[in-house]
Design an enzyme around this catalytic site. Structure first.
Site, mmCIF file in Angstrom:
data_model
loop_
_atom_site.group_PDB
_atom_site.id
_atom_site.type_symbol
_atom_site.label_atom_id
_atom_site.label_comp_id
_atom_site.label_asym_id
_atom_site.label_seq_id
_atom_site.Cartn_x
_atom_site.Cartn_y
_atom_site.Cartn_z
ATOM 1 C CG ASP A 35 -8.482 2.880 9.990
ATOM 2 O OD1 ASP A 35 -8.068 3.181 8.869
ATOM 3 O OD2 ASP A 35 -7.801 2.283 10.834
ATOM 4 C CG ASP A 79 -13.936 -13.034 1.739
ATOM 5 O OD1 ASP A 79 -15.008 -13.477 2.203
ATOM 6 O OD2 ASP A 79 -13.237 -12.189 2.325
ATOM 7 C CB THR A 98 -16.664 -6.157 7.505
ATOM 8 O OG1 THR A 98 -15.474 -5.646 6.897
ATOM 9 C CG2 THR A 98 -17.744 -5.088 7.452
ATOM 10 C CG HIS A 153 -3.899 2.094 2.488
ATOM 11 N ND1 HIS A 153 -4.924 3.001 2.541
ATOM 12 C CD2 HIS A 153 -3.406 1.997 3.742
ATOM 13 C CE1 HIS A 153 -5.059 3.434 3.786
ATOM 14 N NE2 HIS A 153 -4.143 2.848 4.530
ATOM 15 N N GLY A 209 2.882 2.226 8.814
ATOM 16 C CA GLY A 209 3.324 2.496 7.449
ATOM 17 C C GLY A 209 3.041 3.912 7.008
#
Length: 587
Positions: free
Chosen positions: A113, A413, A458, A223, A58
């Site tokens: 990244d 989450d 992560t 983003h 993208g």
């Protein structure tokens, strides 16, 4: 917002776009399985440092579009706006590029990244490949106060870094020189973007957040991330605002470079995707006009075009690179390296005739690297004891999953417990289904392999980096003859692993992460040589997280602090502490 696209399947779009690079540049090859674009091997070429970059798709032509002579050696692509996996980058580093002169892995400063590329860097280093890692951060839209420990985001100015280090590697620069020059260039680089609208990802629903029709967002990320503020402004007023953020020496939050009248600059005007060539040229004209009028800066190079996009982003970015002495001698100044020829479709230089004449569709053999992971070590452990203590810790962690999940539902989450349980069960299956050897390094590497394939997110990346570094830390203590592994041996390896982890995450004790349990355990073990005392230190560190405000991770913006502050520990720290407690009790 432009929501009409020729492709409805974003995954298919990424794969075909990558393949197109081999059509437009015959010096490239494509590993479709790992989404890696790399330079075809040239037996007649002098070995050089290999440079690997990449990131989410993208952002074309970044990053695969900069693979070619004079720039990158390989690039790994993720799905749209998502980091490639560590396995993709590891494949690029260990099987798709030359490694004799070393490998430089360089990416943009985004958490995914940094972790995944960092994990690959540690994997390559553990395999005996001389490797350096660097994360580019050139954004000034989010200042020091807001970016905190995470640091500056990577934007289009980073392409200048890729160009400079790529040219240096092509000229025979060493890995150490390439790494130092990347850091030096970044220290003299600033970028700011602005956009009229958010972007739309093919195949996705419309985003709820948009930029009002009469406003522009200053500092918007690549983003759709928020910038510093929104304004109603003409182009002239917008450029004034942007240059002030880039160059105001009195802005302590954003003054990343100091300027003097004699300084020389390279200016890069980058299209975020949907600005017409006509408008982009008008923007360049206005930026250059104001630089000369208000800052007495006349750029020695003005580079305009599309280098790092945000899909169909209706915006642009301005980058300024202050040219400083590289200390590398004639032919290797920043400006000479920018001007050096490059044969990459994303850069301005055309592909040479000789390259077309030598095109080849022949398949490329996978390079075989003899990894240090496969080499036996002389560090000996009792397999039965190791299995006993690890199994006890893993079973205690698995039993704690419901409570970890409950904690993470409040402050995160909700997936931390499931991820830890999945990894623990996979390692337990290895211990119960495999006859362990007495080779400590080999056993750790087998566990690393399981973690890398069973844990995502992560925490999976953090554990994989830490365990890869642990294997390396053990191997450095191999004296060449059979030696039993002691508490001192483990403590030394754990200490080096903490240092390695610090290269890829800013998390420290007090940031309310699993580091609050991990560091006390490792530090106490090194000081006391007592596993039980170390486990108690981890438990104490975990308990302290109940009273800490989060500065990293999803807890920063999920839920209300009133719901959990003083009551709920960090789920990752709690899960790790449970494992360490179980392990200590079995010793």
């Amino acid at each position: 917002m432009q929501t009409k696209h020729f492709f409805s399947d974003p995954n298919h779009l990424v794969l075909t776009a990558l393949n197109a690079l081999t059509i437009t540049n015959p010096s490239l090859a494509y590993d479709r399985e790992h989404k890696v674009i790399f330079r075809r091997p040239d037996a007649s070429a002098t070995p050089k440092v290999s440079i690997i970059s990449g990131g989410g798709s993208g952002h074309e032509p970044a990053f695969a579009g900069f693979v070619g002579k004079g720039m990158l050696t390989a690039s790994a692509a993720g799905s749209i706006f998502a980091s490639p996996s560590a396995e993709q980058v590891r494949t690029a580093a260990m099987h798709r590029v030359e490694t004799k002169k070393g490998v430089f892995i360089i990416t943009m400063n985004y958490t995914g990244d940094v972790l995944h590329f960092g994990m690959a860097a540690e994997k390559a280093r553990a395999a005996g490949i001389k490797t350096e890692f660097y994360a580019i951060g050139d954004d000034v839209g989010v200042g020091r106060k807001k970016s905190g420990k995470v640091g500056r985001r990577g934007l289009a100015g980073g392409i200048l870094i890729l160009k400079i280090v790529g040219a240096l590697a092509e000229k025979g620069g060493s890995l150490e020189e390439v790494y130092r020059l990347a850091k030096l260039t970044n220290e003299n680089l600033v970028t700011l973007g602005s956009s009229l609208e958010h972007v739309h990802v093919p195949g996705r629903d419309l985003p709820e957040e948009t930029v009002p029709a009469d406003q522009v967002e200053v500092g918007m990320g690549i983003h759709n991330e928020a910038g510093s503020h929104r304004i109603k402004a003409t182009l002239v007023e917008l450029v004034q605002t942007m240059l002030l953020q880039l160059l105001d020496p009195n802005d302590a939050d954003r003054a990343y470079i100091a300027t003097k009248p004699e300084d020389q600059f390279v200016l890069l005007i980058n299209n975020l995707g949907s600005v017409s060539v006509l408008e982009l040229a008008g923007i360049t004209d206005e930026v250059v006009r104001q630089l000369g009028r208000d800052y007495k800066i006349k750029p020695v190079r003005v580079i305009q075009g599309t280098f790092l996009t945000s899909l169909n982003g209706l915006g642009f970015s301005v980058s300024l690179l202050k040219l400083v002495d590289t200390g590398l001698g004639a032919g290797k100044s920043m400006l000479e390296l920018i001007d050096a020829p490059a044969e990459a479709v994303g850069w301005a230089a055309p592909i040479q005739t000789a390259t077309w004449e030598n095109r080849s569709d022949a398949p490329v053999d996978t390079l075989t690297v003899k990894s240090d992971e496969e080499k036996p070590s002389n560090l000996k452990v009792d397999p039965a004891v190791l299995k006993k203590v690890l199994s006890a810790g893993l079973k205690r962690l698995i039993a704690a999953e419901p409570l970890i999940t409950r904690y993470d539902t409040v402050v995160g989450d909700g997936d931390c417990g499931a991820g830890l349980k999945r990894g623990a069960e996979a390692i337990l299956a290895l211990l119960e289904g495999t006859t362990l050897t007495d080779d400590a390094v080999r056993t750790v590497n087998e566990i690393v392999n399981v973690v890398e394939h069973s844990m995502d997110g992560t925490s999976g990346a953090i554990y994989a980096i830490f365990l890869n570094a642990l294997a390396h830390g053990l191997r450095t203590q191999d004296q060449g003859s059979a030696t039993p592994v002691t508490v001192e041996t483990w403590a030394a390896a754990l200490t080096s692993s903490i240092a390695a982890l610090g290269k890829y995450t800013p998390a420290q004790v007090g940031d309310r992460t699993l580091v609050d349990a991990l560091v006390p355990f490792c530090t106490t073990l090194a000081e006391s040589k007592d596993v039980k005392a170390a486990a108690r230190a981890a438990e104490k560190g975990t308990e302290s997280t109940k009273h800490l405000r989060a500065s990293l991770g999803r807890s920063v913006y999920v839920g209300s602090e009133e719901e959990w502050l003083g009551k709920v520990p960090d789920p990752g720290a709690y899960g790790l502490s449970e494992f360490l407690t179980g392990l200590a009790e079995a010793v």
